[in-house]
Design an enzyme around this catalytic site. Structure first.
Site, mmCIF file in Angstrom:
data_model
loop_
_atom_site.group_PDB
_atom_site.id
_atom_site.type_symbol
_atom_site.label_atom_id
_atom_site.label_comp_id
_atom_site.label_asym_id
_atom_site.label_seq_id
_atom_site.Cartn_x
_atom_site.Cartn_y
_atom_site.Cartn_z
ATOM 1 N N LYS A 193 0.833 -1.202 0.000
ATOM 2 C CA LYS A 193 0.000 0.000 0.000
ATOM 3 C C LYS A 193 0.876 1.264 0.000
ATOM 4 O O LYS A 193 2.093 1.166 0.207
ATOM 5 C CB LYS A 193 -0.911 -0.030 1.239
ATOM 6 C CG LYS A 193 -1.876 -1.229 1.232
ATOM 7 C CD LYS A 193 -2.732 -1.265 2.502
ATOM 8 C CE LYS A 193 -3.706 -2.437 2.462
ATOM 9 N NZ LYS A 193 -4.571 -2.480 3.663
ATOM 10 N N TYR B 28 -12.208 -3.067 -3.434
ATOM 11 C CA TYR B 28 -12.723 -3.030 -2.060
ATOM 12 C C TYR B 28 -14.253 -3.063 -2.005
ATOM 13 O O TYR B 28 -14.838 -2.607 -1.018
ATOM 14 C CB TYR B 28 -12.203 -1.784 -1.346
ATOM 15 C CG TYR B 28 -10.755 -1.895 -0.912
ATOM 16 C CD1 TYR B 28 -10.353 -2.875 -0.003
ATOM 17 C CD2 TYR B 28 -9.775 -1.026 -1.389
ATOM 18 C CE1 TYR B 28 -9.030 -2.989 0.406
ATOM 19 C CE2 TYR B 28 -8.449 -1.132 -0.985
ATOM 20 C CZ TYR B 28 -8.087 -2.115 -0.088
ATOM 21 O OH TYR B 28 -6.776 -2.226 0.318
ATOM 22 N N ASN C 127 -1.606 -0.152 7.242
ATOM 23 C CA ASN C 127 -1.073 -1.469 7.590
ATOM 24 C C ASN C 127 -0.215 -2.110 6.500
ATOM 25 O O ASN C 127 -0.128 -3.328 6.401
ATOM 26 C CB ASN C 127 -2.197 -2.395 8.083
ATOM 27 C CG ASN C 127 -3.251 -2.658 7.015
ATOM 28 O OD1 ASN C 127 -3.132 -2.181 5.897
ATOM 29 N ND2 ASN C 127 -4.267 -3.438 7.358
ATOM 30 N N HIS D 74 -1.637 -5.532 1.499
ATOM 31 C CA HIS D 74 -2.876 -6.293 1.328
ATOM 32 C C HIS D 74 -2.548 -7.683 0.815
ATOM 33 O O HIS D 74 -1.663 -7.837 -0.027
ATOM 34 C CB HIS D 74 -3.787 -5.602 0.302
ATOM 35 C CG HIS D 74 -4.900 -6.476 -0.190
ATOM 36 N ND1 HIS D 74 -6.097 -6.582 0.474
ATOM 37 C CD2 HIS D 74 -4.983 -7.331 -1.249
ATOM 38 C CE1 HIS D 74 -6.879 -7.453 -0.172
ATOM 39 N NE2 HIS D 74 -6.216 -7.923 -1.221
ATOM 40 N N GLU E 184 -9.171 -10.753 -7.651
ATOM 41 C CA GLU E 184 -8.273 -9.604 -7.544
ATOM 42 C C GLU E 184 -7.188 -9.641 -8.617
ATOM 43 O O GLU E 184 -6.850 -8.608 -9.195
ATOM 44 C CB GLU E 184 -7.677 -9.557 -6.127
ATOM 45 C CG GLU E 184 -8.748 -9.219 -5.099
ATOM 46 C CD GLU E 184 -8.311 -9.411 -3.648
ATOM 47 O OE1 GLU E 184 -7.130 -9.768 -3.409
ATOM 48 O OE2 GLU E 184 -9.147 -9.219 -2.751
#
Ligand code: CMP
Length: 144
Positions: free
Chosen positions: A10, A50, A113, A116, A127
């Protein structure tokens, strides 16, 4: 059958120069890198990616954050790579991710975080198809 998963560093992970660290952990575990690119994801791509979080209170912030800078998208292949990746990545909430995991070692905030990873074989297929064209995923074998 060989298994594949979608992994994304990310924007916070890219900005903190953790791309190499992430790749190193997957490579030394023994997984095979079959696709890799850096991109600034479009709002439409992120809404698709998402979709399951659409409507949740953190959804607008999530889109703004993942869309705030480049991400590094990858496809990794190997035995049970979906489940094993989840273990390498660690729990979603950094307060619960164990030391030794990527989030456990590098993150303290759920909204930042680092990484992913697909949560199931079905999510991984969805995905990968969303982020990569078929020809961007490269099959290769070790020579014996
Ligand atoms: P990930 O599991 O990759 O996908 C959904 C993401 O939503 C999750 O990582 C977090 O980055 C983010 N997220 C989940 N819960 C929250 C929250 N309460 N506040 C902000 N972001 C969140």
């Amino acid at each position: 059958r060989r298994q594949r998963t979608f992994i994304m560093v990310k924007p916070d992970g890219v900005q903190r120069r953790l791309v190499g660290e992430v790749i190193k952990r997957f490579e030394t575990k023994g997984f095979k890198l079959v696709a890799l690119k850096q991109l600034h994801a479009s709002d439409q791509l992120l809404r698709n990616h998402y979709a399951e979080h659409d409507g949740k209170p953190f959804f607008p912030k999530l889109l703004a954050y993942i869309g705030s800078g480049p991400v590094v998208a990858m496809v990794w292949e190997g035995a049970n790579v979906v489940d094993v990746s989840r273990k390498l990545v660690g729990a979603t909430r950094p307060s619960e991710s164990a030391p030794g995991t990527i989030r456990g070692d590098f993150a303290i905030e759920v909204g930042r975080n680092i990484i992913h990873g697909s949560d199931s074989v079905e999510s991984a297929q969805r995905e990968i198809a969303l982020w990569f064209r078929p020809e961007e995923v490269v099959e290769w074998n070790d020579h014996s």
